[in-house]
Write a protein that holds these residues in place. Sequence first.
Motif, PDB file in Angstrom:
ATOM      1  N   SER A 215      -3.117   0.778 -25.887  1.00  0.00           N
ATOM      2  CA  SER A 215      -3.937   1.685 -26.723  1.00  0.00           C
ATOM      3  C   SER A 215      -5.302   2.077 -26.140  1.00  0.00           C
ATOM      4  CB  SER A 215      -4.101   1.338 -28.126  1.00  0.00           C
ATOM      5  OG  SER A 215      -4.846   0.377 -28.206  1.00  0.00           O
ATOM      6  N   ILE A 216      -5.766   1.126 -25.395  1.00  0.00           N
ATOM      7  CA  ILE A 216      -7.032   1.396 -24.730  1.00  0.00           C
ATOM      8  C   ILE A 216      -7.290   2.267 -23.698  1.00  0.00           C
ATOM      9  CG2 ILE A 216      -9.218   0.133 -23.788  1.00  0.00           C
ATOM     10  CD1 ILE A 216      -8.353  -0.924 -26.705  1.00  0.00           C
ATOM     11  N   ASP A 217      -7.527   3.346 -24.007  1.00  0.00           N
ATOM     12  CA  ASP A 217      -7.324   4.745 -23.245  1.00  0.00           C
ATOM     13  C   ASP A 217      -8.955   4.959 -22.903  1.00  0.00           C
ATOM     14  OD1 ASP A 217      -6.533   6.875 -21.569  1.00  0.00           O
ATOM     15  OD2 ASP A 217      -6.288   8.122 -23.364  1.00  0.00           O
ATOM     16  N   LEU A 218      -9.657   4.027 -22.149  1.00  0.00           N
ATOM     17  CA  LEU A 218     -11.064   4.294 -21.627  1.00  0.00           C
ATOM     18  C   LEU A 218     -11.117   3.692 -20.154  1.00  0.00           C
ATOM     19  CD1 LEU A 218     -12.675   2.535 -24.750  1.00  0.00           C
ATOM     20  CD2 LEU A 218     -13.067   5.021 -24.079  1.00  0.00           C
ATOM     21  N   PRO A 219     -12.157   4.235 -19.481  1.00  0.00           N
ATOM     22  CA  PRO A 219     -12.470   3.596 -18.295  1.00  0.00           C
ATOM     23  C   PRO A 219     -12.727   1.931 -18.507  1.00  0.00           C
ATOM     24  CG  PRO A 219     -13.519   5.727 -18.288  1.00  0.00           C
ATOM     25  CD  PRO A 219     -12.977   5.255 -19.742  1.00  0.00           C
ATOM     26  N   VAL A 220     -11.707   1.083 -17.695  1.00  0.00           N
ATOM     27  CA  VAL A 220     -12.129  -0.318 -18.375  1.00  0.00           C
ATOM     28  C   VAL A 220     -12.208  -0.887 -16.931  1.00  0.00           C
ATOM     29  CG1 VAL A 220     -10.791  -2.391 -18.941  1.00  0.00           C
ATOM     30  CG2 VAL A 220     -10.551  -0.236 -20.020  1.00  0.00           C
ATOM     31  N   LEU A 221     -13.102  -1.997 -16.836  1.00  0.00           N
ATOM     32  CA  LEU A 221     -13.341  -2.832 -15.653  1.00  0.00           C
ATOM     33  C   LEU A 221     -13.096  -4.333 -15.898  1.00  0.00           C
ATOM     34  CD1 LEU A 221     -14.103  -3.497 -12.592  1.00  0.00           C
ATOM     35  CD2 LEU A 221     -16.535  -3.738 -13.403  1.00  0.00           C
ATOM     36  N   LEU A 222     -12.285  -5.174 -15.225  1.00  0.00           N
ATOM     37  CA  LEU A 222     -11.968  -6.381 -15.893  1.00  0.00           C
ATOM     38  C   LEU A 222     -12.618  -7.275 -14.706  1.00  0.00           C
ATOM     39  CD1 LEU A 222      -8.129  -5.761 -16.557  1.00  0.00           C
ATOM     40  CD2 LEU A 222      -9.958  -6.322 -18.340  1.00  0.00           C
ATOM     41  N   ILE A 223     -13.553  -8.196 -15.208  1.00  0.00           N
ATOM     42  CA  ILE A 223     -14.166  -9.132 -14.204  1.00  0.00           C
ATOM     43  C   ILE A 223     -13.740 -10.339 -14.337  1.00  0.00           C
ATOM     44  CG2 ILE A 223     -16.414  -9.650 -12.988  1.00  0.00           C
ATOM     45  CD1 ILE A 223     -17.735  -7.302 -14.199  1.00  0.00           C
ATOM     46  N   GLY A 224     -13.558 -11.171 -13.394  1.00  0.00           N
ATOM     47  CA  GLY A 224     -13.139 -12.596 -13.268  1.00  0.00           C
ATOM     48  C   GLY A 224     -13.657 -13.440 -12.223  1.00  0.00           C
ATOM     49  N   GLY A 225     -13.787 -14.628 -12.481  1.00  0.00           N
ATOM     50  CA  GLY A 225     -14.232 -15.581 -11.423  1.00  0.00           C
ATOM     51  C   GLY A 225     -12.979 -16.085 -10.827  1.00  0.00           C
ATOM     52  N   ALA A 226     -13.150 -16.188  -9.402  1.00  0.00           N
ATOM     53  CA  ALA A 226     -12.143 -16.734  -8.537  1.00  0.00           C
ATOM     54  C   ALA A 226     -11.613 -18.191  -8.869  1.00  0.00           C
ATOM     55  CB  ALA A 226     -12.382 -16.895  -7.010  1.00  0.00           C
ATOM     56  N   LEU A 227     -12.668 -18.965  -9.469  1.00  0.00           N
ATOM     57  CA  LEU A 227     -12.422 -20.305  -9.761  1.00  0.00           C
ATOM     58  C   LEU A 227     -11.880 -20.707 -11.038  1.00  0.00           C
ATOM     59  CD1 LEU A 227     -15.587 -21.810  -7.963  1.00  0.00           C
ATOM     60  CD2 LEU A 227     -13.333 -21.324  -7.037  1.00  0.00           C
ATOM     61  N   THR A 228     -11.827 -19.485 -11.791  1.00  0.00           N
ATOM     62  CA  THR A 228     -11.249 -19.671 -13.289  1.00  0.00           C
ATOM     63  C   THR A 228      -9.867 -20.263 -13.415  1.00  0.00           C
ATOM     64  OG1 THR A 228     -12.904 -18.236 -14.082  1.00  0.00           O
ATOM     65  CG2 THR A 228     -11.440 -18.615 -15.744  1.00  0.00           C
ATOM     66  N   ARG A 229      -9.597 -21.096 -14.198  1.00  0.00           N
ATOM     67  CA  ARG A 229      -8.204 -21.598 -14.387  1.00  0.00           C
ATOM     68  C   ARG A 229      -7.712 -21.356 -16.010  1.00  0.00           C
ATOM     69  NH1 ARG A 229      -8.728 -20.814 -10.207  1.00  0.00           N
ATOM     70  NH2 ARG A 229      -8.505 -22.223  -8.217  1.00  0.00           N
ATOM     71  N   GLY A 230      -6.619 -21.507 -16.312  1.00  0.00           N
ATOM     72  CA  GLY A 230      -6.155 -21.490 -17.719  1.00  0.00           C
ATOM     73  C   GLY A 230      -5.946 -20.140 -18.075  1.00  0.00           C
ATOM     74  N   HIS A 231      -6.101 -19.649 -19.442  1.00  0.00           N
ATOM     75  CA  HIS A 231      -5.557 -18.546 -20.098  1.00  0.00           C
ATOM     76  C   HIS A 231      -6.256 -17.350 -19.960  1.00  0.00           C
ATOM     77  CE1 HIS A 231      -8.579 -19.660 -22.966  1.00  0.00           C
ATOM     78  NE2 HIS A 231      -8.679 -18.233 -23.295  1.00  0.00           N
ATOM     79  N   PHE A 232      -7.568 -17.513 -19.142  1.00  0.00           N
ATOM     80  CA  PHE A 232      -8.570 -16.302 -19.053  1.00  0.00           C
ATOM     81  C   PHE A 232      -7.809 -15.189 -17.975  1.00  0.00           C
ATOM     82  CE2 PHE A 232     -11.556 -19.167 -20.618  1.00  0.00           C
ATOM     83  CZ  PHE A 232     -12.002 -18.329 -21.745  1.00  0.00           C
ATOM     84  N   PRO A 233      -7.330 -15.728 -16.838  1.00  0.00           N
ATOM     85  CA  PRO A 233      -6.678 -14.920 -15.856  1.00  0.00           C
ATOM     86  C   PRO A 233      -5.463 -14.192 -16.416  1.00  0.00           C
ATOM     87  CG  PRO A 233      -7.446 -17.036 -14.699  1.00  0.00           C
ATOM     88  CD  PRO A 233      -7.552 -17.181 -16.270  1.00  0.00           C
ATOM     89  N   LYS A 234      -4.560 -15.026 -17.183  1.00  0.00           N
ATOM     90  CA  LYS A 234      -3.491 -14.446 -17.541  1.00  0.00           C
ATOM     91  C   LYS A 234      -3.659 -13.403 -18.528  1.00  0.00           C
ATOM     92  CE  LYS A 234      -0.425 -17.548 -16.025  1.00  0.00           C
ATOM     93  NZ  LYS A 234       0.709 -17.334 -14.794  1.00  0.00           N
ATOM     94  N   VAL A 235      -4.671 -13.480 -19.304  1.00  0.00           N
ATOM     95  CA  VAL A 235      -5.029 -12.406 -20.209  1.00  0.00           C
ATOM     96  C   VAL A 235      -5.299 -11.147 -19.333  1.00  0.00           C
ATOM     97  CG1 VAL A 235      -6.844 -11.421 -21.950  1.00  0.00           C
ATOM     98  CG2 VAL A 235      -5.528 -13.745 -22.198  1.00  0.00           C
TER      99      VAL A 235
END
Length: 277
Positions: A215-235
């Motif tokens: 439903s999020i019909d907006l311009p969206v930027l997703l930013i992540g760290g290359a070293l991050t582990r766990g559930h954050f990258p999955k989300v």
Amino acid sequence: MTPRQRSFRINGYDLSCLEAGEASAIPLLLVHGSLCDQRIWTAQMAAFAGHYRVLALSLRHFWPEQWDGSGDGYEIRQHAEDIAALIRYLDVGPVHLLGHSRGGHVCFRVAQHHPETIRALILAEPGGQLDPALADLGAPVPGADLGQMFEDSANLIARGETEAGLELFVTAVGGPKAWKYAGEGFKAMARDNAATIIGQAREARLTFMKAEIESIDLPVLLIGGALTRGHFPKVMDAMQRLMPDAERVTIEGAGHPMYEQRPAPFNDAVLGFLALR
């Protein structure tokens, strides 16, 4: 440019923030994650203030409030409603909204329930769990371990064992050495906001559901760290696939606090994305 300390009376609460940039510029609101507050965005304020009216918020019950963890108001929905009300109070039209970790979850809910208040949405490793129905996208099923960690950390803090409670929380989120090697500035900030973990252990945090993400019909930027582990990258994997207008940037050499560890590429990614909006 020295940020100005501001306070806005929003939903019966004095919402504190740091402000920098021209008052006539498009607002860019920065929303911190767990244990943090407006002070966490030091490396972003000057970089962004040359382009936007930057407001770094301290959410309800965070520093400078000295909260003891009692009472209500510490909920993602309340924080989202506070932000939406602040945007309307500013009366300048939709704004750019950036949130990190739990603050990213808060910003997601603002976008879900108040999309008209947002020009562009930036989610830096938003906190939370994917709904089990998204298992076909590789989503881990939410388990009791994370909730138990919140509870154990909160109990330690409530008993006055603040350092042990903070170490448990930070290492669970950032890895086994995250608290040990955290800077003294972050540790001092975490101690100032330690009681918010008591509130976080109580809040009923909703999972991210497929229909909500779509439903999020907006311009969206997703930013992540290359070293991050766990559930954050999955989300973020799920959001990237399900949001109709999402871009993604990975910050090399950084983990979850990528805006602190690699501020230059983080800032460049944000400014490059917003320049087109």
